[in-house]
Design a protein around this motif. Sequence first.
Motif, short mmCIF file in Angstrom:
data_model
loop_
_atom_site.label_atom_id
_atom_site.label_comp_id
_atom_site.label_asym_id
_atom_site.label_seq_id
_atom_site.Cartn_x
_atom_site.Cartn_y
_atom_site.Cartn_z
N ILE B 16 0.85 -1.17 0.00
CA ILE B 16 0.00 0.00 0.00
C ILE B 16 0.89 1.23 0.00
N ASN B 17 0.54 2.19 -0.82
CA ASN B 17 1.31 3.41 -0.90
C ASN B 17 0.66 4.47 -0.04
N MET B 18 1.35 4.85 1.00
CA MET B 18 0.81 5.89 1.88
C MET B 18 1.49 7.19 1.46
N GLY B 19 0.77 8.04 0.82
CA GLY B 19 1.35 9.26 0.31
C GLY B 19 1.81 9.09 -1.11
N HIS B 22 -1.47 12.24 1.26
CA HIS B 22 -2.17 11.54 2.34
C HIS B 22 -2.30 12.51 3.49
N PRO B 23 -3.45 12.49 4.17
CA PRO B 23 -3.66 13.52 5.20
C PRO B 23 -2.66 13.50 6.34
N SER B 24 -2.03 12.36 6.64
CA SER B 24 -1.20 12.40 7.83
C SER B 24 0.25 12.05 7.57
N PRO B 45 10.43 4.48 3.12
CA PRO B 45 10.07 5.86 2.82
C PRO B 45 10.69 6.31 1.50
#
Lengths: 150, 373, 181, 320
Positions: B16-19, B22-24, B45
């Motif tokens: 899963i790609n977070m960003g 992304h809000p946080s 990262p």
Amino acid sequence: MRPDEIAAIIKSKFPQVKEEAGTNYIIVPKESILEVAQYIKNPPLGMDNLHCITGIDRKEKIEVVYTFYSIGEHHGVTLKVNLTPEDLNVASLSEIWKSANWLEREVYDLFGVIFSGHPDLRRILNPYDWQGYPLRKNYSNPDFIAKPRM
Amino acid sequence: MDATQTKEMYTEEFLINMGPQHPSTHGVLSLELKLDGETIRNCTPHIGYLHRSMEKIAENRTFTQFIPFTDRLDYVASMNNNLGYVMAVEKLLNLEISERAKYIRVIIAELNRIASHLIATGTFAQDLGAFATPLFYCFREREKIVEIFDQICGNRLTYNYMRIGGVLADLSGEIIEKIKEFIEYMRPKVDDYDELITYNVIFLARSKHIGVLSKEMAINYSVTGPNLRGSGVKWDLRKDEPYLVYDKLEFDIPVGENGDAWDRYKVRIEEMRQSLRIIEQAIESLPQGEVTVRVGRILKPSASETYFRTENPRGELGFYIVGDGSVYPYRLKIRSPSFSNLAVLPELVKGIKVADIVCVLGSFDVLMGEIDR
Amino acid sequence: MSGLIQLLNSHGIPQDFVIKAAFYFIAALTLLFALFVVLSRHIFRAAVYLAVVLTGIAAVYLFLDAEFLAVVQVLIYVGAIVVLFIFTVMLTADIDSGTFVGTLRRMSVAAVASLAIFFILFKVINMVTAWKTAVPAGASISLSQLGKSLMTGYALPFEVISLISLAALVGALVIGKAEKR
Amino acid sequence: MLSILTIIWALIVGIIVLGFIAASAMFLIWWERKVSAHIQSRYGPMRVGWHGVLQSVADAVKLLLKENIIPAEADKLVWWLAPFIAIVPPVMAFVVLPFGKNLIVKDLNVGVLYLMALSSVSVIGIFMAGWGSNNKYSLIGGMRSAAQIISYELPLIISMIIVAMQAGSLSMQKIVLAQAGCWNILHPNMAMAFIVYIIAATAEINRVPFDIPEAESELVAGFHTEYSGMKFAMFFIGEYTNLFIISAIAATLFFGGWQGPILPGVVWFLIKSYGIVFVLMWVRWTFPRLRVDQLMGFAWKILTPISFVNLAITGWLLLK
């Protein structure tokens, strides 16, 4: 400990290093950087914190500057490794100080210095498919804006 | 597709790609997460989305011209960046500034530290799901500081207030009154945060024993600032290598016990109290005199190099400046605290839940502006 | 449903016709979706169709004046069991591939099994026994009666069932707690 | 033949219920924005109408006009159906809500059970949305939602059953009438049941501190990330209708429903319902969010045992 004391200790232990003129920076031959680093990590110097790694392009050579500090002893030392543009290999310190991992990646990204033994030497700030090493003095890019006239 | 094999059951790992949107992730940070259900197996990262080649730009600007660029590094603590840079240049020039300017710099830097910690507190609570309310409270307080800054330098975000050789302008009596008012206003508010957020049961359950960073690991990763102190290392440049007039002022260094997310948060809350103390003392003992030293329009440091670091709200900001005798820096390296603080994240988040990575990241209070530079 | 019958009676409509029409419509819909469940290649969609089928069966219960049973049907089958199915589908590997293709061998085995079940049920339904088949006079069963009979006459089966569920619960816990590697 | 009047009456009731749902949802959205704004020391909507009362209308118009974007890789059938399935249960729940002495669509004798059945169905819509979007965040949101609703169903149902036991009936109207002398909330065991109910119900409708299926800061918006325009509005309306319904159920089961002095029953009912809605909003804008495993632990280790013990105590009290 004062910087000159530290320099003296390192010099007495490793005869191949020398002090830079006018400063307390210690110039280490690139073959022995790992050895010196191992030594200063442990007491009596106890440099437990590799604070900063940076490169300087002096045209005829590329310097890699390591800034160490000791949290417990309240002192620091700066090591320098001179590399010729033909051979930009130097041993990685990321096994000894984890902080070296990203800092070395940055120097690799911007100067093209290859840290042998680094676990994951990829570009970090620039895109992974970037060409060239932007902080070298001979790097040119059409998007560059010239120096303002003074 | 690899799967974690258990006795009979196995679950599929997925990526899963977070960003970077992304809000946080506190800016354009992209985390590549490998999940097993909701448990994180691996985290990579990807940074650099905000890379503006600050260091290359510096080589093409004079020493004075570069000051506004430092505002854009850690844009919620611009004053502290300005301070770090001008002090590095002053060290290169061997310049001694006036006593009053030193006190003013301390006052302003500490005010900005409070403003920065307020944002850290607000966004951390927001990351833990306290939707917007703590953030608005923190912004309400920060607004007072920003108004003071607006009055002294005309800007609300990119201040450009520090100058090589002093500060832009003197603090008028009116502003000093405002700062005093702010101290009186802020003290009970910090206590309010303790009541509303710090000891909230859900907040404790979410942040205690999450993302534990041991002392040794923190030092080895060169984590600095409140994150280092949260791990229980009593290390603060303002005390250990005092610059400006910090050695004349009385304050404590708060440290955490376990090095978890809550400790890092708590250290920030305590630091706000200490900063208020510092400002109060600095205002009381503010000497009279000039606030700038005449340095001339063209600065030509000798061909030498220097490294100087200051205690920023996010950790130790270092400037490695190499001069070659011209009006431009030959090389300027920015050692940003968030860069090193973020590097430890992949190590901390292995085996915890997706919800916790947000908590850990929030507690580190990283800022992409200075990571990517 | 009894309310509807009263309404129809009071207006003199042939209740048989309306009720039958409604029943056949719902029955047909249920059967159609049952077919979808079997024929769908998407395992997730099949689960959703199953929810429709089970709701349709709840509607059929309404025709039998079993409001309680109908509501319980929705509560347990649609609300719990189908959701559990979907949950399990998501936890299974290869959800991304989406479609499942049955082999001929599997299909033939399934056909034999379902035909067997169909004949057994058909036989039982058409069996002539001495059992009373008429609907009891008081159409709607009082809930308190139901509760009382569960706690008195049927106390033993009730307790046995709860014991079995407890065992299942503990078993699920044990499996769930299984050490990972 | 069927009386024309019956059909018209049914239509009128339907329109009133749907109108009420739309109006209530819009009012609640505006109210929530105002409540949150005042909690956060700001004003909230102020431009459209008096103190922004028409803001929701403006938003609804905007949502109606918005483009409907379908994700390229979505499971289109499931994706399309999800908002409709999500909104049906809350609308159906209005059948058994007693707004007044005679203001009830149909007083089913299995009323409480009917509500439980509906609340358990609504998860399928969320699940379909999460699956159909073909988005990993949405999928995680859908899974979390399913796990959460299954866990909290048990304490929710048991706390409602306790009330039904006390009243001796599952009919909503009879439960209201049984509280003629004394509201249920005044009995200690009922008060406990109310606390369990309100916590479990908050979890059922995914509100803070149990909003993990939508978790803004983790999953962006969870199951409805990919929805836009009117489809998003349907989720939104469904959510706020659910909010009203669980408050109305709480008012009916524990606070005497429409019963009250002087004012007409419907007014009392609305005052009580919206009062509970206000408390839930207050909670939402004050607390952080729990983590998914803590949430499950809370349901199974604390709420479920409490409600079972409460059930046993109530049974004992009734038989005594």
